[in-house]
Design a protein around this motif. Structure first.
Motif, mmCIF file in Angstrom:
data_model
loop_
_atom_site.group_PDB
_atom_site.id
_atom_site.type_symbol
_atom_site.label_atom_id
_atom_site.label_comp_id
_atom_site.label_asym_id
_atom_site.label_seq_id
_atom_site.Cartn_x
_atom_site.Cartn_y
_atom_site.Cartn_z
ATOM 1 N N ASN A 267 0.824 -1.210 0.000
ATOM 2 C CA ASN A 267 0.000 0.000 0.000
ATOM 3 C C ASN A 267 0.853 1.254 0.000
ATOM 4 O O ASN A 267 0.567 2.222 -0.702
ATOM 5 N N SER A 271 0.876 4.118 -2.812
ATOM 6 C CA SER A 271 0.520 5.517 -2.579
ATOM 7 C C SER A 271 1.652 6.421 -3.040
ATOM 8 O O SER A 271 1.438 7.558 -3.424
ATOM 9 N N PRO B 103 -18.983 6.530 3.502
ATOM 10 C CA PRO B 103 -18.185 7.729 3.225
ATOM 11 C C PRO B 103 -16.844 7.306 2.617
ATOM 12 O O PRO B 103 -16.360 6.209 2.924
ATOM 13 N N PRO B 104 -16.248 8.147 1.765
ATOM 14 C CA PRO B 104 -15.033 7.751 1.032
ATOM 15 C C PRO B 104 -13.932 7.193 1.924
ATOM 16 O O PRO B 104 -13.283 6.204 1.574
ATOM 17 N N ARG B 105 -13.749 7.806 3.088
ATOM 18 C CA ARG B 105 -12.678 7.330 3.973
ATOM 19 C C ARG B 105 -12.925 5.907 4.438
ATOM 20 O O ARG B 105 -12.040 5.048 4.370
ATOM 21 N N ALA B 106 -14.147 5.651 4.872
ATOM 22 C CA ALA B 106 -14.501 4.301 5.341
ATOM 23 C C ALA B 106 -14.341 3.307 4.200
ATOM 24 O O ALA B 106 -13.850 2.192 4.383
ATOM 25 N N SER B 107 -14.731 3.745 3.009
ATOM 26 C CA SER B 107 -14.649 2.869 1.850
ATOM 27 C C SER B 107 -13.198 2.519 1.535
ATOM 28 O O SER B 107 -12.872 1.376 1.226
ATOM 29 N N ARG B 108 -12.324 3.531 1.638
ATOM 30 C CA ARG B 108 -10.900 3.269 1.370
ATOM 31 C C ARG B 108 -10.316 2.291 2.383
ATOM 32 O O ARG B 108 -9.591 1.365 2.035
ATOM 33 N N TRP B 109 -10.669 2.523 3.650
ATOM 34 C CA TRP B 109 -10.177 1.635 4.701
ATOM 35 C C TRP B 109 -10.643 0.203 4.473
ATOM 36 O O TRP B 109 -9.878 -0.741 4.555
#
Lengths: 278, 294, 259
Positions: A267, A271, B103-109
């Motif tokens: 990761n 990034s 939410p985008p952050r949760a999705s990324r995680w």
């Protein structure tokens, strides 16, 4: 419309539950292995060779076997994988039959189950080429298995960076290879490294193909022609034959820690690629 | 017409192109060699026994020259189907969650965690199944725990990443205008997902399920560790079961002669099945709107 | 390169019945154009008219697009560039190009400028230093960046990046510089700096510039070609073409009636 909004809230809740459930599965597996295995981990466990078929001692020879086999696999697969990615993205016409054929084969190769690779490695490397159960047989079989990952990630990285750089460099009178070597490869490097790291993860975890090609000897592999047991194979044998649950947990714990680190590094490197492209 | 010159080499660089082309050609060569060697070892016995007999005969007594993998074929299908039954709905819901709800952050995680789930080796899944799920089934549901159910639970977890990632990408690839058009007509978010987004992403989601199925059929170590491996057609979810892959890894250690050839023939069956599955997915992807480069 | 007065009217590049096809689509229909040495030639026209395609035939860069075929010929100093003997790499060294979006390589300022000379075989550090300084000066960038040669080029402003790209082109010592809408991503101040630079550069180089901006074409160029639907509608001295267009379509375009 209060009903509809109530229904929407309920659905949102259900979808959140699905996401949370996935997290719980992962946390459960990793947490359980770490919880049960951490107490078995010690410097001795890592540095001592196993004795009495693994009932006592550590797992040092299997760690060496894993590293040895992984290195051999990378040595064979990285040049070929990156080379074909460069060829497909920078030299071949993407609509050419050859490029299509190679892409199709890479996808097919990625889908073949590891047990089939194991059968192939056994009949080709172990028997036909006479390499026997050895680090070399296992490493080469593993190399074929990670080839698609390395090529695909390298292709994606090159595709992501190359467009404008390529035009600019060629317009300055650079040749294809100069463009590749001086501009494209350096900027695609983080993506290529990501593929290599992910391949290491695959090699560390692979079991079925390794048992059939590298054998399961607990001795310390020195020459590439020596048989070897990797950590994953060790875990399998210890668990299946009920040799030592405690040591199996220790081995599983070490594998999981390695995989978590490998994923983190992959990761990180990815990034870095996106940052470089900005 | 002037043909396009591709000659962009400096002196001595044309051999570099040849070398790189050889690397790419190795893919084709390797798959050819794999095919030849697996088939050479497995096909003769497959033809001798007869394809239909080999596949559907349930009598596997390799020591007395009876080679029918029907039991294992059924075993593979049963475990795979059972794992798809729960992993597909959960996977698609998670994909919708990541693409449309979270939410985008949760999705990324969550995306990073799913990658990790995909990275955990099958032998570790098998081990966790053996020490956690098998005893649980034994204690609370009955039987000795080594069962279709244990296999389905572990396999399901293992194919979740495939299903989630591919479905999520398919959902994300649906043009925004579709959803906006639907919302503009007064549909709620979830009505839009169900009636517009999911139908539009259908081919991608089917691909996800098919590839998940391929992965489940081919999986070996996790299954062999938790399913008990009795070569009988399972009577229920708590019965033990043996799959084609388990059969290979369990018997390769001591098999010789025709017995070994029959295991290779099982490999041929798996190989052909997976290659066809991949080709079908490939073609249907190409048929369904050529978006993107490949 | 200051004694160029005598060669002022010399023709540097010349296209003869040039046609370009992308698969079955014909992008250019028989273009004949003379490009005069040490002058700025502007190519104008609505989007998709073929002006950028034409520009890219001049250094054979359109060959990067798969399925491109070319009929007709382009000459550089009487040498046919579409011929088997032509060394494409050498051609691109002589005909440099600046793109719409400044694309600096992910390296330092110095390495960006030194990239071209290095690939053409210059290894001597002193010689490279000299070329870098000369090129940066010529691109009006030495004052700003001379003290920061080893910072990553990506940290520069858009206008500076575009001038760095020009310096990078100058460093390989080209004869012709092609510019594809070089100011379209720049703010007004950077644009006027760029236009000043073009005016200075034409003393030593032949410049062909594609632009959307007719005022810019009028300000910087000596000759202008108006393209429409893959055809060269009118080609003349800039003053003549803008003040007294011979063709009705040209007049419609420059007076803003379409496009």
């Amino acid at each position: 419309m209060a009903g509809a909004s109530g229904k929407d809230k309920l659905l949102t809740g259900i979808f959140w539950l699905a996401g949370i459930f996935i997290v719980l599965i992962l946390a459960g597996i990793i947490g359980y292995v770490l919880f049960r295995g951490a107490s078995s981990l010690s410097l001795d466990f890592i540095l001592q060779p196993p004795s009495r078929a693994g009932r006592l001692g550590g797992i040092s020879t299997t760690i060496v076997g894993t590293v040895y086999l992984t290195l051999l696999a990378l040595l064979a697969a990285v040049p070929v994988g990156v080379g074909s990615a460069i060829y497909l993205e920078e030299y071949a016409h993407s609509r050419s039959r050859f490029a299509k054929l190679v892409n199709l084969t890479a996808e097919t190769l990625a889908g073949i189950p590891s047990i089939v690779f194991g059968l192939f490695g056994f009949v080709f490397f172990v028997i036909f080429l006479g390499m026997g159960w050895s680090v070399l047989s296992g490493g080469l079989t593993m190399a074929i298995m990670i080839l698609p990952t390395i090529t695909r990630t390298a292709q994606e990285a090159i595709l992501a960076v190359a467009g404008e750089y390529r035009e600019n460099s060629l317009a300055l009178g650079a040749s294809r290879w100069q463009t590749v070597r001086r501009v494209i490869l350096p900027s695609a490097l983080p993506g290529i490294v990501t593929g290599i790291i992910l391949s290491i993860g695959r090699a560390v975890g692979e079991t079925a193909a390794i048992i059939l090609t590298a054998g399961s000897s607990l001795g310390m592999p020195v020459s590439p022609m020596d048989p070897a047991r990797t950590m994953s194979v060790h875990l399998y044998i210890m668990a299946m034959e009920g040799i030592s649950t405690e040591r199996a947990f220790g081995t599983a714990c070490l594998i999981v820690v390695l995989i978590v680190i490998i994923n983190y590094l992959a990761n990180l490197s990815l990034s870095r690629l996106t940052k470089a492209m900005r | 017409m002037q043909p396009i010159s591709k000659n962009l080499h400096r002196r001595g660089e044309s051999w570099i192109e040849k070398g790189l082309a050889f690397c790419a050609a190795l893919f084709v060569i390797v798959i050819a060699i794999i095919t030849i060697f697996i088939f050479a070892r497995g096909l003769p016995i497959l033809l001798k026994v007869g394809v239909a007999d080999f596949l559907f005969n349930t009598d596997w007594r390799p020591t007395s020259n009876s080679f029918g993998i029907g039991t294992m074929l059924v075993g593979s299908l049963v475990v795979t189907t059972a794992s798809l039954l729960w992993a597909v709905p959960l996977g698609i819901m998670t994909a919708i969650f990541m693409a449309e709800v979270a939410p985008p952050r949760a999705s990324r995680w969550l995306g990073a965690l799913v990658e990790l789930l995909a990275g955990i080796p099958s032998v570790v899944y098998g081990f966790v199944g053996l020490v956690l799920i098998v005893p649980f089934i034994r204690n609370y549901l009955g039987g000795n725990g080594l069962s279709v159910l244990a296999g389905a639970i572990i396999l399901g977890i293992m194919i979740l990443p495939t299903i989630i990632n591919i479905s999520r990408d398919a959902i994300r690839a649906v043009p925004k205008e579709y959803k906006e058009g639907s919302l503009a007509l007064g549909a709620t978010h979830y009505q839009s997902i169900r009636r517009v987004i999911l139908p539009a992403a259908r081919s991608g989601i089917i691909t996800a399920v098919v590839l998940g199925m391929g992965r489940a059929i081919g999986e070996t170590m996790a299954v062999v560790m938790v399913t008990g491996n009795s070569p009988i057609i399972p009577a229920g979810v708590l019965s033990p079961v043996r799959t084609m892959t388990s059969n290979i890894v369990l018997e390769m250690g001591y098999a010789a002669g025709d017995h070994q050839a029959a295991l290779f023939a099982t490999g041929v069956v798996l190989f052909v099945f997976i290659v066809i599955l991949n080709l079908v997915v490939n073609m249907s992807l190409k048929a369904g709107a050529a978006n993107g480069r490949r | 390169m200051d004694n160029v007065v005598s060669t002022k009217q010399e023709i540097k590049m010349k296209s003869v019945d040039l046609q370009v096809f992308y698969q079955d689509f014909q992008a250019l229909h028989g273009i004949d154009m003379d490009i005069k040495a040490n002058h700025v030639t502007a190519l104008i026209g609505p989007s998709g008219c073929g002006k950028s395609t034409f520009l890219r035939t001049l250094n054979r860069l359109n060959e990067l697009i798969e399925g491109t075929t070319i009929k007709g010929q382009v000459y550089l100093d009487d040498q046919a560039i579409y011929s088997k003997e032509m060394d494409v790499v050498g051609l691109r060294k002589r005909v440099g190009m600046v793109f719409q979006k400044p694309s600096v390589f992910p390296m330092s300022v110095y390495e960006n400028v030194a990239y071209g000379p290095r690939i053409h075989g210059i290894k001597n550090r002193g010689q490279l230093d000299e070329i870098v300084e000369k090129s940066l000066r010529a691109a009006n960038l030495w004052e700003e960046m001379g003290g920061r040669l080893h910072t990553p080029a990506a940290r520069m402003s858009g206008g500076q990046q575009q001038r760095l790209v020009i310096a990078r082109v100058l460093a390989v010592d080209p004869e012709v510089i092609l510019m594809d809408e070089p100011a379209s991503a720049l703010d007004p101040i950077s644009t006027s700096k760029l236009e000043e630079l073009i005016a200075e550069l034409k003393r030593a180089y032949t410049i062909v510039i594609v632009t959307h901006n007719m005022q810019q074409a009028a300000r910087v160029s000596d000759y202008t070609g108006f393209f429409l639907n893959g055809q060269l509608i009118e080609f003349n001295r800039t003053k003549e073409l803008f003040v007294n267009p011979a063709n009705q379509q040209t007049e419609d375009y420059i007076t803003g009636r379409f496009g």
